[in-house]
Design a protein around this motif. Sequence first.
Motif, PDB file in Angstrom:
ATOM      1  N   LEU A   1      -2.187   2.705   7.299  1.00 21.88           N
ATOM      2  CA  LEU A   1      -1.168   2.725   8.342  1.00 21.88           C
ATOM      3  C   LEU A   1      -0.378   4.031   8.369  1.00 21.88           C
ATOM      4  O   LEU A   1       0.496   4.211   9.225  1.00 21.88           O
ATOM      5  N   ASP A   2      -0.683   4.936   7.466  1.00 25.00           N
ATOM      6  CA  ASP A   2      -0.147   6.293   7.485  1.00 25.00           C
ATOM      7  C   ASP A   2      -1.277   7.216   7.941  1.00 25.00           C
ATOM      8  O   ASP A   2      -2.265   7.382   7.229  1.00 25.00           O
TER       9      ASP A   2
ATOM     10  N   ASN B   1      -0.548  11.871  14.089  1.00 27.05           N
ATOM     11  CA  ASN B   1       0.561  12.153  13.175  1.00 27.05           C
ATOM     12  C   ASN B   1       1.623  12.999  13.865  1.00 27.05           C
ATOM     13  O   ASN B   1       2.828  12.730  13.737  1.00 27.05           O
TER      14      ASN B   1
ATOM     15  N   PHE C   1       4.050  -2.035   5.541  1.00 30.59           N
ATOM     16  CA  PHE C   1       4.452  -0.806   6.218  1.00 30.59           C
ATOM     17  C   PHE C   1       5.237   0.209   5.375  1.00 30.59           C
ATOM     18  O   PHE C   1       5.918   1.075   5.940  1.00 30.59           O
TER      19      PHE C   1
ATOM     20  N   LEU D   1       3.976   3.870   6.161  1.00 29.64           N
ATOM     21  CA  LEU D   1       4.397   4.278   7.500  1.00 29.64           C
ATOM     22  C   LEU D   1       5.878   4.622   7.503  1.00 29.64           C
ATOM     23  O   LEU D   1       6.295   5.652   8.063  1.00 29.64           O
TER      24      LEU D   1
ATOM     25  N   ARG E   1       6.566   7.966   5.528  1.00 23.09           N
ATOM     26  CA  ARG E   1       6.050   9.152   6.226  1.00 23.09           C
ATOM     27  C   ARG E   1       7.001   9.611   7.326  1.00 23.09           C
ATOM     28  O   ARG E   1       7.201  10.813   7.529  1.00 23.09           O
ATOM     29  N   TYR E   2       7.599   8.643   8.041  1.00 22.68           N
ATOM     30  CA  TYR E   2       8.381   9.010   9.228  1.00 22.68           C
ATOM     31  C   TYR E   2       9.876   8.707   9.083  1.00 22.68           C
ATOM     32  O   TYR E   2      10.588   8.551  10.069  1.00 22.68           O
TER      33      TYR E   2
ATOM     34  N   MET F   1      -2.309   1.952  16.807  1.00 27.08           N
ATOM     35  CA  MET F   1      -1.244   2.768  16.222  1.00 27.08           C
ATOM     36  C   MET F   1      -0.315   3.329  17.287  1.00 27.08           C
ATOM     37  O   MET F   1       0.911   3.445  17.076  1.00 27.08           O
TER      38      MET F   1
ATOM     39  N   ASN G   1       1.965   0.646  18.129  1.00 22.84           N
ATOM     40  CA  ASN G   1       2.984   0.558  17.079  1.00 22.84           C
ATOM     41  C   ASN G   1       4.083   1.603  17.303  1.00 22.84           C
ATOM     42  O   ASN G   1       5.277   1.322  17.141  1.00 22.84           O
TER      43      ASN G   1
END
Length: 335
Positions: free
Chosen positions: A175-176, A217, A239, A242, A245-246, A323, A326
């Motif tokens: 999920l990343d 990304n 998650f 995810l 990462r963000y 994604m 998402n």
Amino acid sequence: MNCRGLRTGRQRSGILSVITLLMLSMVTGCSQSNPNQGTTSEQSPQAQETRSIPPAQSGKTKVVTTLLPIYLFTKAVAGNVADVEILVPPGTEVHEYQATPENVKAIATANVLVKNGLGLEVFLENTVKNAQNPKLAEIDASKGIKPLNEISPVVKTTQEEKDDEHAQGNPHIWLDPVLAKQQVTNIRDGLIAADSANKTTYEANAAAYIKQLESLNSEFQQTLQKTPTCTFITFHDAFPYLAKRYNLKQVAVVQIPEDQLSPTDVQNAVNAVKKYKVKALFSEPGVDNKLLVSLSKDLKLTLRPLDSLETGETDPQHYFKAMKANLQTLETACK
């Protein structure tokens, strides 16, 4: 007479050869016509060549994968030069999956097995042993990736929940998009090692897919940098990669039973959600849980779907479709 064992590589050497073989079959009988059936050690070269090619597949490498995201990545890299299958049907709970006889058969006849790793596919160890395939090449798609443990508290509303589900770290690395690139690279390298004849195809397909992951990304970074303090609660611990990462804040994971909810379960879930001042409440697509709907209404929060990609379409492009959905959900919920 039905002595089909006399066929050795479908040789055609003239009518006299056929007559001679038929005469021999009458003398020796069918039971002795091919004492080495099932082996190739004493067969003619033509017979060995015929048996080495799987029917209707003309020698394609057979690859089996575990769950949907790994299938999507593997299929993207393999393209049409290898046959790719999936063991765990999309939408099935992989943590509690029990292997079937079909799974054992698939692994027994496969050239390559691709798994996510990090202890997610508990069923694999015994299944591979039962398959008894010494030539099987295994690819661990999480190789070289440092796993995360819990980055936010997991609130258990019932005492019956398992405590060791992610003993090797959280496995939801796909999920990343950045870590997904590493998974695709691992799969590419493993397929090349097992099937070097198609190296060029694997490299080209992987490069194209990785380029899409890099674009995804960038899209996530540009969109979510506007909401760096977004906090959310989810009901599936899928998650953390995810979120990290963000720069999102997954402040808690509330684990609730799927059925037979007691009043205590409901109250514990309500208390957990109220404890954190969150902007968003996420469940998974297709989950029809009345408790979650009731919670969202009581807390005046919109319950939105966040896809863990453990169910969905088997087209490799489904990853990007899901994604991007998402991303849209996160952008809307975090405003």
